[in-house]
Motif scaffolding. Structure first.
Motif, mmCIF file in Angstrom:
data_model
loop_
_atom_site.group_PDB
_atom_site.id
_atom_site.type_symbol
_atom_site.label_atom_id
_atom_site.label_comp_id
_atom_site.label_asym_id
_atom_site.label_seq_id
_atom_site.Cartn_x
_atom_site.Cartn_y
_atom_site.Cartn_z
ATOM 1 N N GLY A 278 -48.238 -38.641 -3.285
ATOM 2 C CA GLY A 278 -47.522 -38.336 -2.051
ATOM 3 C C GLY A 278 -47.577 -36.877 -1.649
ATOM 4 N N VAL A 279 -46.983 -36.607 -0.497
ATOM 5 C CA VAL A 279 -46.888 -35.230 -0.023
ATOM 6 C C VAL A 279 -45.692 -34.553 -0.683
ATOM 7 C CG1 VAL A 279 -47.986 -35.734 2.189
ATOM 8 C CG2 VAL A 279 -45.502 -35.891 2.005
ATOM 9 N N GLY A 280 -45.554 -33.266 -0.453
ATOM 10 C CA GLY A 280 -44.474 -32.509 -1.063
ATOM 11 C C GLY A 280 -43.105 -32.898 -0.531
ATOM 12 N N ASN A 281 -42.093 -32.450 -1.229
ATOM 13 C CA ASN A 281 -40.706 -32.733 -0.880
ATOM 14 C C ASN A 281 -40.343 -32.068 0.448
ATOM 15 O OD1 ASN A 281 -37.972 -33.262 -0.867
ATOM 16 N ND2 ASN A 281 -37.605 -32.467 -2.921
ATOM 17 N N THR A 282 -39.779 -32.840 1.374
ATOM 18 C CA THR A 282 -39.292 -32.274 2.635
ATOM 19 C C THR A 282 -37.771 -32.388 2.742
ATOM 20 O OG1 THR A 282 -39.895 -34.353 3.737
ATOM 21 C CG2 THR A 282 -41.452 -32.519 3.902
ATOM 22 N N SER B 97 -38.209 -34.679 10.438
ATOM 23 C CA SER B 97 -39.131 -33.887 11.246
ATOM 24 C C SER B 97 -40.116 -33.127 10.358
ATOM 25 C CB SER B 97 -38.349 -32.914 12.131
ATOM 26 O OG SER B 97 -39.232 -32.080 12.853
ATOM 27 N N ALA B 98 -39.598 -32.529 9.281
ATOM 28 C CA ALA B 98 -40.466 -31.799 8.350
ATOM 29 C C ALA B 98 -41.453 -32.745 7.679
ATOM 30 C CB ALA B 98 -39.630 -31.076 7.307
ATOM 31 N N PHE B 99 -40.985 -33.950 7.351
ATOM 32 C CA PHE B 99 -41.901 -34.919 6.742
ATOM 33 C C PHE B 99 -43.019 -35.295 7.703
ATOM 34 C CE2 PHE B 99 -43.301 -39.323 6.383
ATOM 35 C CZ PHE B 99 -43.938 -39.256 5.139
ATOM 36 N N ARG B 100 -42.681 -35.562 8.945
ATOM 37 C CA ARG B 100 -43.718 -35.932 9.923
ATOM 38 C C ARG B 100 -44.726 -34.801 10.088
ATOM 39 N NH1 ARG B 100 -39.249 -38.205 12.580
ATOM 40 N NH2 ARG B 100 -39.028 -36.358 13.919
ATOM 41 N N THR B 101 -44.242 -33.575 10.129
ATOM 42 C CA THR B 101 -45.142 -32.437 10.248
ATOM 43 C C THR B 101 -46.075 -32.346 9.053
ATOM 44 O OG1 THR B 101 -43.506 -31.204 11.526
ATOM 45 C CG2 THR B 101 -45.254 -29.938 10.512
ATOM 46 N N LEU B 102 -45.531 -32.521 7.859
ATOM 47 C CA LEU B 102 -46.338 -32.396 6.648
ATOM 48 C C LEU B 102 -47.336 -33.536 6.520
ATOM 49 C CD1 LEU B 102 -47.059 -30.888 4.126
ATOM 50 C CD2 LEU B 102 -45.159 -32.017 2.938
ATOM 51 N N ILE B 103 -46.896 -34.763 6.750
ATOM 52 C CA ILE B 103 -47.835 -35.890 6.617
ATOM 53 C C ILE B 103 -48.925 -35.796 7.673
ATOM 54 C CG2 ILE B 103 -46.561 -37.556 8.059
ATOM 55 C CD1 ILE B 103 -48.238 -38.441 4.728
ATOM 56 N N GLY C 218 -44.264 -27.954 6.414
ATOM 57 C CA GLY C 218 -43.352 -29.061 6.129
ATOM 58 C C GLY C 218 -42.580 -28.866 4.847
ATOM 59 N N HIS C 219 -43.284 -28.615 3.740
ATOM 60 C CA HIS C 219 -42.577 -28.303 2.490
ATOM 61 C C HIS C 219 -41.863 -26.970 2.652
ATOM 62 C CE1 HIS C 219 -41.649 -28.397 -1.745
ATOM 63 N NE2 HIS C 219 -42.219 -27.212 -1.926
ATOM 64 N N THR C 220 -42.572 -25.994 3.203
ATOM 65 C CA THR C 220 -41.985 -24.753 3.718
ATOM 66 C C THR C 220 -42.746 -24.417 5.001
ATOM 67 O OG1 THR C 220 -43.498 -23.224 2.592
ATOM 68 C CG2 THR C 220 -41.520 -23.909 1.364
ATOM 69 N N PRO C 221 -42.212 -23.508 5.818
ATOM 70 C CA PRO C 221 -42.906 -23.182 7.073
ATOM 71 C C PRO C 221 -44.281 -22.561 6.880
ATOM 72 C CG PRO C 221 -40.611 -22.467 7.164
ATOM 73 C CD PRO C 221 -40.876 -22.867 5.753
ATOM 74 N N GLY C 222 -44.460 -21.803 5.784
ATOM 75 C CA GLY C 222 -45.707 -21.067 5.614
ATOM 76 C C GLY C 222 -46.539 -21.501 4.427
ATOM 77 N N SER C 223 -46.344 -22.737 3.965
ATOM 78 C CA SER C 223 -47.155 -23.227 2.841
ATOM 79 C C SER C 223 -48.630 -23.204 3.197
ATOM 80 C CB SER C 223 -46.758 -24.660 2.480
ATOM 81 O OG SER C 223 -45.497 -24.726 1.860
#
Length: 224
Positions: free
Chosen positions: A167-171, A176-182, A138-143
């Motif tokens: 909070g989670v990292g910056n998206t 979509s990236a935020f939903r993936t990360l959270i 989410g923050h990056t593809p391979g974090s």
């Protein structure tokens, strides 16, 4: 003995935490970005791993000292987390570790080949210590996050820029990236790890899973 707080500033003194089998030293570099770098040392063998060679290689190499460096792990591909990678690897010969999906970008940006491309569930081993790789997209593809399940105490977790106090990292405005990360942070970290788990982020102060757990729904609702 001084109590570890994890409150460090660029140009300031590193902070060290001594566990039964692992010694953790946290240092902040670069006054503008204030990146955290973490040197982990296995007590049994003195083998060391560095998490994020972010900047100021002279500071990091002084911290590493004569014991040398077995591996250097880059938590994700963003430029501020690997500016000292080439210098540190050149000086120490350390094995370079990074998430599979970010490895090519790290090499493109630094000129340093990634020796060990890791995925969810892989391990980073040094001496008698073992870190479990947790892929957090989410923050990056391979974090990646790194979990040390202390056999003599509570878990310890390095989260890169995927989880911070608050909070989670910056998206970057990508829903979509935020939903993936959270979702990843919720299921792979909060659903799995106990409240006493201490986590170490890529910038700023540390926290515990328990201190942040009550805010998960709030983070999800606000969308960042």
């Amino acid at each position: 003995m001084t109590t570890y707080t994890g409150n460090v500033k660029p140009g300031g003194t590193p902070d060290t935490r001594e566990l039964g089998e692992l010694v953790v030293t946290k240092v902040a570099v670069d006054p503008e970005m204030s990146n955290n770098c973490y040197l982990l040392r296995c007590r049994a063998t003195d083998e060391q791993v560095l998490i994020d060679a972010a900047a100021e290689s002279e500071v990091l190499l002084r911290l590493i000292g004569d014991a040398g460096l077995t591996k250097v792990v880059t938590t994700h591909q963003h430029w501020d987390h690997h500016r000292a990678l080439a210098d540190v690897v050149s000086a120490t010969g350390a094995v370079v570790v990074a998430g599979e999906a970010d490895a090519d970008a790290i090499t493109e940006q630094t000129g340093v080949p990634v020796d060990d491309r890791v995925a969810d569930g892989d391990t980073v081993e040094f001496g008698r210590c073992r870190l479990e790789v947790i892929h957090l997209t989410g923050h990056t593809p391979g974090s990646i996050g790194l979990l040390y399940d202390d056999p003599e105490g509570t878990p310890h977790l390095w989260t890169g820029d995927s989880l911070f106090p608050g909070g989670v990292g910056n998206t970057f405005g990508d829903p979509s990236a935020f939903r993936t990360l959270i979702d990843d942070v919720s299921t792979k970290l909060f659903d799995r790890l106990p409240d006493e788990t201490w986590f170490y982020p890529g910038h700023g102060d540390d926290s515990t899973i328990g201190a942040q757990r009550p805010h998960l729904a709030e983070w999800r609702e606000r969308g960042w």
